[in-house]
Scaffold this motif. Sequence first.
Motif, PDB file in Angstrom:
ATOM      1  N   SER A 112      -0.365   6.269 -10.522  1.00  0.00           N
ATOM      2  CA  SER A 112       0.697   5.952 -11.234  1.00  0.00           C
ATOM      3  C   SER A 112       1.119   6.627 -12.681  1.00  0.00           C
ATOM      4  O   SER A 112       2.251   7.113 -12.829  1.00  0.00           O
ATOM      5  N   ALA A 113       0.020   7.431 -13.235  1.00  0.00           N
ATOM      6  CA  ALA A 113       0.316   8.142 -14.448  1.00  0.00           C
ATOM      7  C   ALA A 113       1.091   9.652 -13.894  1.00  0.00           C
ATOM      8  O   ALA A 113       1.864   9.812 -14.884  1.00  0.00           O
ATOM      9  N   ILE A 114       0.839  10.154 -12.763  1.00  0.00           N
ATOM     10  CA  ILE A 114       1.170  11.460 -12.468  1.00  0.00           C
ATOM     11  C   ILE A 114       2.708  11.233 -11.866  1.00  0.00           C
ATOM     12  O   ILE A 114       3.539  11.984 -11.821  1.00  0.00           O
ATOM     13  N   ALA A 115       2.722  10.288 -10.992  1.00  0.00           N
ATOM     14  CA  ALA A 115       3.884  10.349 -10.085  1.00  0.00           C
ATOM     15  C   ALA A 115       4.351   8.624 -10.183  1.00  0.00           C
ATOM     16  O   ALA A 115       4.505   8.114  -9.154  1.00  0.00           O
ATOM     17  N   PRO A 116       5.151   8.270 -11.234  1.00  0.00           N
ATOM     18  CA  PRO A 116       5.270   6.833 -11.515  1.00  0.00           C
ATOM     19  C   PRO A 116       6.519   6.342 -10.776  1.00  0.00           C
ATOM     20  O   PRO A 116       6.555   4.955 -10.547  1.00  0.00           O
ATOM     21  N   ASN A 117       7.200   6.927  -9.889  1.00  0.00           N
ATOM     22  CA  ASN A 117       8.134   6.608  -9.303  1.00  0.00           C
ATOM     23  C   ASN A 117       7.831   6.479  -7.832  1.00  0.00           C
ATOM     24  O   ASN A 117       8.810   6.527  -6.912  1.00  0.00           O
ATOM     25  N   ALA A 118       6.681   6.940  -7.560  1.00  0.00           N
ATOM     26  CA  ALA A 118       6.428   6.841  -6.052  1.00  0.00           C
ATOM     27  C   ALA A 118       5.856   5.599  -5.530  1.00  0.00           C
ATOM     28  O   ALA A 118       5.416   4.663  -6.274  1.00  0.00           O
ATOM     29  N   HIS A 119       6.051   5.335  -4.311  1.00  0.00           N
ATOM     30  CA  HIS A 119       5.482   4.070  -3.671  1.00  0.00           C
ATOM     31  C   HIS A 119       4.144   4.253  -3.597  1.00  0.00           C
ATOM     32  O   HIS A 119       3.742   5.364  -3.413  1.00  0.00           O
ATOM     33  N   ILE A 120       3.343   3.284  -3.582  1.00  0.00           N
ATOM     34  CA  ILE A 120       2.055   3.300  -3.368  1.00  0.00           C
ATOM     35  C   ILE A 120       1.477   2.108  -2.372  1.00  0.00           C
ATOM     36  O   ILE A 120       1.803   0.898  -2.319  1.00  0.00           O
ATOM     37  N   LEU A 121       0.758   2.664  -1.291  1.00  0.00           N
ATOM     38  CA  LEU A 121      -0.041   2.253  -0.263  1.00  0.00           C
ATOM     39  C   LEU A 121      -1.328   2.036  -0.442  1.00  0.00           C
ATOM     40  O   LEU A 121      -2.113   3.256  -0.328  1.00  0.00           O
ATOM     41  N   LEU A 122      -1.894   1.059  -0.636  1.00  0.00           N
ATOM     42  CA  LEU A 122      -3.259   0.705  -0.668  1.00  0.00           C
ATOM     43  C   LEU A 122      -3.953   0.086   0.659  1.00  0.00           C
ATOM     44  O   LEU A 122      -3.407  -0.803   1.165  1.00  0.00           O
ATOM     45  N   VAL A 123      -4.878   1.216   1.180  1.00  0.00           N
ATOM     46  CA  VAL A 123      -5.307   0.796   2.539  1.00  0.00           C
ATOM     47  C   VAL A 123      -7.066   0.675   2.324  1.00  0.00           C
ATOM     48  O   VAL A 123      -7.492   1.565   1.901  1.00  0.00           O
ATOM     49  N   GLU A 124      -7.398  -0.709   2.731  1.00  0.00           N
ATOM     50  CA  GLU A 124      -8.625  -1.078   2.225  1.00  0.00           C
ATOM     51  C   GLU A 124      -9.567  -1.124   3.605  1.00  0.00           C
ATOM     52  O   GLU A 124      -9.222  -1.790   4.690  1.00  0.00           O
ATOM     53  N   SER A 125     -10.435  -0.413   3.888  1.00  0.00           N
ATOM     54  CA  SER A 125     -11.652  -0.211   4.871  1.00  0.00           C
ATOM     55  C   SER A 125     -12.265  -1.375   5.110  1.00  0.00           C
ATOM     56  O   SER A 125     -12.796  -1.923   3.824  1.00  0.00           O
ATOM     57  N   SER A 126     -12.906  -1.880   6.083  1.00  0.00           N
ATOM     58  CA  SER A 126     -13.814  -3.029   6.062  1.00  0.00           C
ATOM     59  C   SER A 126     -15.120  -2.594   5.528  1.00  0.00           C
ATOM     60  O   SER A 126     -15.502  -3.478   5.067  1.00  0.00           O
ATOM     61  N   THR A 127     -15.552  -1.504   5.819  1.00  0.00           N
ATOM     62  CA  THR A 127     -16.921  -0.853   5.164  1.00  0.00           C
ATOM     63  C   THR A 127     -16.569   0.432   4.436  1.00  0.00           C
ATOM     64  O   THR A 127     -15.629   1.025   4.811  1.00  0.00           O
ATOM     65  N   ALA A 128     -17.687   0.700   4.037  1.00  0.00           N
ATOM     66  CA  ALA A 128     -17.924   2.127   3.523  1.00  0.00           C
ATOM     67  C   ALA A 128     -18.178   3.311   4.589  1.00  0.00           C
ATOM     68  O   ALA A 128     -18.596   4.350   4.268  1.00  0.00           O
ATOM     69  N   ASN A 129     -18.398   2.839   5.682  1.00  0.00           N
ATOM     70  CA  ASN A 129     -18.689   3.774   6.916  1.00  0.00           C
ATOM     71  C   ASN A 129     -17.548   4.636   7.273  1.00  0.00           C
ATOM     72  O   ASN A 129     -16.221   4.392   6.891  1.00  0.00           O
ATOM     73  N   MET A 130     -18.009   6.049   7.549  1.00  0.00           N
ATOM     74  CA  MET A 130     -16.912   6.997   7.768  1.00  0.00           C
ATOM     75  C   MET A 130     -16.083   6.456   8.816  1.00  0.00           C
ATOM     76  O   MET A 130     -14.684   6.549   8.742  1.00  0.00           O
ATOM     77  N   SER A 131     -16.528   5.799   9.861  1.00  0.00           N
ATOM     78  CA  SER A 131     -15.475   5.468  10.863  1.00  0.00           C
ATOM     79  C   SER A 131     -14.349   4.351  10.369  1.00  0.00           C
ATOM     80  O   SER A 131     -13.427   4.547  10.750  1.00  0.00           O
TER      81      SER A 131
END
Length: 572
Positions: A180-199
């Motif tokens: 937000s600080a760097i590119a305030p007019n960009a859209h933001i997509l938050l993708v949450e993984s089920s666990t912290a496993n690399m897969s």
Amino acid sequence: MGIPHISRAAQRTALTGLVSLAFATTGLVAAGSAQARIAASTGASASATPHVKRLCSQPTKHRVMACKALARTDVVQPHALTVNAVSPLAVPSGYGPSDLLSAYNLPANGGAGATIAIVDAQDDPNAESDLAAYRSQYGLPACTTANGCFSKIDQNGGTNYPTADAGWAGEISLDLDMVSAIAPNAHILLVESSTANMSDLGTAVNTAVAQGAKYVSNSYGGSEDSSDLTADNQYFKHPGVAITVSAGDSAYGAEYPAASQYVTSVGGTALKRDSSTRGWSESVWHTNSTEGTGSGCSAYDPKPSWQTDSGCSKRAISDVSAVADPATGVAVYDSYQASGWNVYGGTSASAPIIAGVYALAGTPGTGDYPSKYPYAHTGALNDVTTGDNGTCSPSYLCTAGPGYDGPTGLGTPNGTTAFATGGSTGGGSALTNGTFEAGTLSGWTSTGSAAASTTAAHTGSYGALVGSSSPTNTSSIAQTFTAPTGSSKVSFGYDVTCPDTVTYDWATATLKDNTTGTTTTVLPKTCTNGAGWKTASGSLTAGHSYTLTLTSKDDDYVGDETYTYYDDVTVS
């Protein structure tokens, strides 16, 4: 005796004093640098070693990742700093958007049309409301689900969000606030993984790309192992997408996925205001033997073709860097099992900052791995030359110096040029400011006396004046670039004023093939006077990295000063 009359002006003065006193007693500082604000709230000097905690525990198993966010525990934000309740005179401790844009010479209000994805593990239930608090505090445009700017999905693209976690929620807040600080007019997509496993995290990366994000920030890492090459191909091989990854927070040592050949690995610096022309200085972030930016030589991942350091036969970490030291940390709003305003650091800050800079620079070229762009534009970065993050051999992998080094890579952003395609796909010039029409030497590294000048122009308004009409010694300008597909030649115009002989004074130019290590003299020593503009050229191999150096040599003798005009430097 009656009560004396107090003028309205006096009342306002008194009220202002009371407000200032209230701010001071709660740790609020209305003006000055972020470092001063942090010092005021802790009662310590800005250079004191901060007290920090890791938001995520270090992983104990292979293929399990940890977030790379560090929280200051010695900065007490006052209760007055709550959503929509902050005085215009009060600011949170830690660097805010205007600080970061100033430090890295970035445009305000950028990012329109871009979608930046944040990939993290677990859920932050307060992600959208915390993002709103941060953006409101700094006057950034609203970014919400309702207006289409913000989206939150699970690793498969749905809304079956994973279990909430306070540590990863803090990481998510940091990531969202930095883009937000760097590119305030960009859209933001938050993708949450089920666990912290690399897969699972890797699946989230694939989902982010499938959703159309051209910029994907990853602020996590773990130990390397032999399965990394498989993970490279499964999760990070996305040409045309800028994928940034934190280099790590445990000082010297390689981590994955920062070691992936397909990503931009991002190291960390300590960022401080100073009295220089830039107004800022940076050094390697290194607090102690277990806390500082990561770097190193991968044990498994091959070296990308555009990375040319000679002391690591495989992938070297990092490529570029940005602020990460909690002692010079950034302001973040995080309310999920946290206090609201915090000062955070770690390479979890630098990775989303660089993702934002890529978004400002424009859409990556189709088929490109954008980690190569900075290598073609080294002159458009702030070279960090001081500090280390441990001991190692060869030393450049853990010690900063001129040019490439492990802890800070090629340097930090100085504008967006180093993160743009720059003609590195298809035909055309791969050089930055080859015609000098920026009116500066932007994109070039200069030594001695050199400047863009209207008197030096061959075509257009500007050319480069290398040397001076006053006695000087050797002066030069240089730029590193990657020869684009279809190119075979670099050429330039030159006009040398040399009233002496080639024994003492001359113009010359060299072209170093950084890929093979060979150097060619494309302009042999020449000393002419009044001969006018001539052209020189050298051969290129597409895909190779080159450094072109244009030089004017003067023997510093009064009366026969030598200087050279250069212009129209092109790749074709």
